[in-house]
Scaffold this active site. Structure first.
Site, PDB file in Angstrom:
ATOM      1  N   SER A 115      64.307  23.426   0.611  1.00  0.00           N
ATOM      2  CA  SER A 115      63.799  22.063   0.747  1.00  0.00           C
ATOM      3  C   SER A 115      64.868  21.004   0.507  1.00  0.00           C
ATOM      4  O   SER A 115      65.809  21.212  -0.278  1.00  0.00           O
ATOM      5  CB  SER A 115      62.685  21.878  -0.285  1.00  0.00           C
ATOM      6  OG  SER A 115      62.300  20.536  -0.352  1.00  0.00           O
ATOM      7  N   TYR A 139      59.441  21.251  -8.700  1.00  0.00           N
ATOM      8  CA  TYR A 139      59.328  21.870  -7.379  1.00  0.00           C
ATOM      9  C   TYR A 139      60.725  22.086  -6.781  1.00  0.00           C
ATOM     10  O   TYR A 139      61.080  23.197  -6.367  1.00  0.00           O
ATOM     11  CB  TYR A 139      58.472  20.996  -6.450  1.00  0.00           C
ATOM     12  CG  TYR A 139      58.609  21.394  -5.008  1.00  0.00           C
ATOM     13  CD1 TYR A 139      58.013  22.558  -4.549  1.00  0.00           C
ATOM     14  CD2 TYR A 139      59.384  20.646  -4.125  1.00  0.00           C
ATOM     15  CE1 TYR A 139      58.179  22.961  -3.224  1.00  0.00           C
ATOM     16  CE2 TYR A 139      59.552  21.038  -2.813  1.00  0.00           C
ATOM     17  CZ  TYR A 139      58.951  22.193  -2.367  1.00  0.00           C
ATOM     18  OH  TYR A 139      59.128  22.597  -1.062  1.00  0.00           O
ATOM     19  N   LYS A 143      63.099  25.655  -5.949  1.00  0.00           N
ATOM     20  CA  LYS A 143      63.745  25.979  -4.669  1.00  0.00           C
ATOM     21  C   LYS A 143      65.252  26.198  -4.874  1.00  0.00           C
ATOM     22  O   LYS A 143      65.845  27.089  -4.281  1.00  0.00           O
ATOM     23  CB  LYS A 143      63.493  24.865  -3.651  1.00  0.00           C
ATOM     24  CG  LYS A 143      62.033  24.776  -3.204  1.00  0.00           C
ATOM     25  CD  LYS A 143      61.673  25.934  -2.297  1.00  0.00           C
ATOM     26  CE  LYS A 143      60.216  25.971  -1.924  1.00  0.00           C
ATOM     27  NZ  LYS A 143      59.856  27.081  -1.037  1.00  0.00           N
TER      28      LYS A 143
END
Ligand code: WQD
Length: 326
Positions: A115, A139, A143
């Protein structure tokens, strides 16, 4: 056989379609937590959970897996801040289970759904692969941690990977076979379309005082079918025995929140309510990708970069799926 972990979700289901179109045989592995069986329209389906390593072993026993694509992650940035444990457990610890079983079976080709959130606050625009990676939420951290794990697994065990860092994934399959399930996302376009179709009262614009041409945030919206094409090219790249690599995937072109809303009004023909509110914490004014590397090495060329195609494909799917679920 190509294993698509999380293939019953929004992005995974588009990749499943594209791989089958290209003649690959696929098996979707999904626990249907947020994925939908209705989105598994091609290949085989195996209901399993990355948190239960035996279920991963079973799918590897049942099929001869050549390569793995991994989309099974939680993706709500806000929730990752309030419940980081959920994110580290699923997005990191459960992914390690997958790697363990890949290693047991000698499977060493892996495509990772990474991402733009791994970059954090942009230091410069457009963001290329050399841009520093300093995520600003759990988040994005999860990643980035997985990117580091695969880098180390490559060095130690020869696991070859491609990490694809998506900017703002959006739109839906042009034939409306698959798309994003309503109610499963906090992203701008699905919420705008929910406002248009009357499932929400309004769409809130988070901040109108940014230093951007119209005061609202600018993002690089990349059509999910263009992402799917990039995955097929990345898979072929790995099957050709090429080296591990990370690629940023975007159009290199930004659209503002207001432009998205105006386009949605034009396409739907509905004058839904728009409410201007305060800025949302952690939103950078502008995020745009530099995807030269993917264009050069993978020969990737996004085909659906115009906002009209993005929003109209999403709207076509949104109307269809809202008929099914109502
Ligand atoms: C887009 C713009 C909002 C909702 C996120 C993740 C990122 C990546 C993509 C996965 C922003 C504005 C939004 C609303 C609004 N995910 N907005 N009203 O935050 O750019 O990116 O998804 O890898 O990591 O952070 O996407 O769709 O939430 O927002 O005004 O109701 O729309 O402020 O400017 P974002 P988004």
């Amino acid at each position: 056989m190509i294993l698509i972990v999380g293939g019953a979700g929004y992005i995974g289901s588009h990749i499943n379609k594209e791989l089958n179109k290209e003649g690959f045989e696929t098996v979707v592995f999904d626990n249907l937590y947020s994925g939908k069986k209705e989105l598994v329209k091609w290949g085989e389906f195996f209901e399993g959970d990355l948190g239960k390593i035996e279920s991963i072993r079973e799918v590897f026993k049942k099929y001869k897996i050549e390569a793995v694509l991994h989309f099974a992650a939680y993706k709500a940035v806000g929730e990752s801040v309030t419940d980081p444990q959920k994110y580290y457990k699923n997005n990191v610890a459960n992914t390690l289970n997958l790697f363990e079983v890949m290693k047991e079976n000698g499977v060493n080709k892996f495509i990772f759904s990474s991402s733009a959130a791994t970059f954090g606050e942009p230091k410069y625009i457009p963001i290329d692969e050399k841009h520093p990676q300093n995520p600003i939420n759990p988040y994005g951290e999860t990643k980035l941690i997985v990117e580091h794990i695969i880098r180390d697994y490559d060095k130690a065990y020869g696991m070859k990977y491609v990490a694809l860092r998506y900017f703002n994934a959006c739109g839906a399959d042009l034939e409306a076979d698959v798309g994003e399930w309503p109610g499963s996302s906090s992203n701008l376009i699905p919420l705008v379309l929910d406002a248009a179709i009357g499932r929400r009262e309004d769409i809130k614009v988070f901040g109108t005082d940014y230093e951007t041409p119209d005061g609202t945030c600018v993002r690089d919206y990349i059509h999910v079918t263009d992402l799917a094409t990039a995955h097929v090219l990345a898979l072929k790249y790995l099957l050709d025995g090429k080296e591990s690599q990370c690629f940023n995937l975007g159009n290199g072109k930004g659209f503002s929140v207001k432009e998205v809303i105006d386009m949605a009004k034009k396409i739907t023909g509905i004058d839904f309510k728009v409410t201007e509110v305060e800025r949302r914490a952690g939103d950078p004014p502008e995020l745009v990708a530099d995807s030269k590397l993917a264009r050069e090495i993978l020969k990737w060329e996004p085909r659906y970069a115009d906002l009209e195609t993005i929003v109209s494909s999403a709207w076509k799917w949104h109307q269809k799926v809202c008929q099914i679920i109502k």
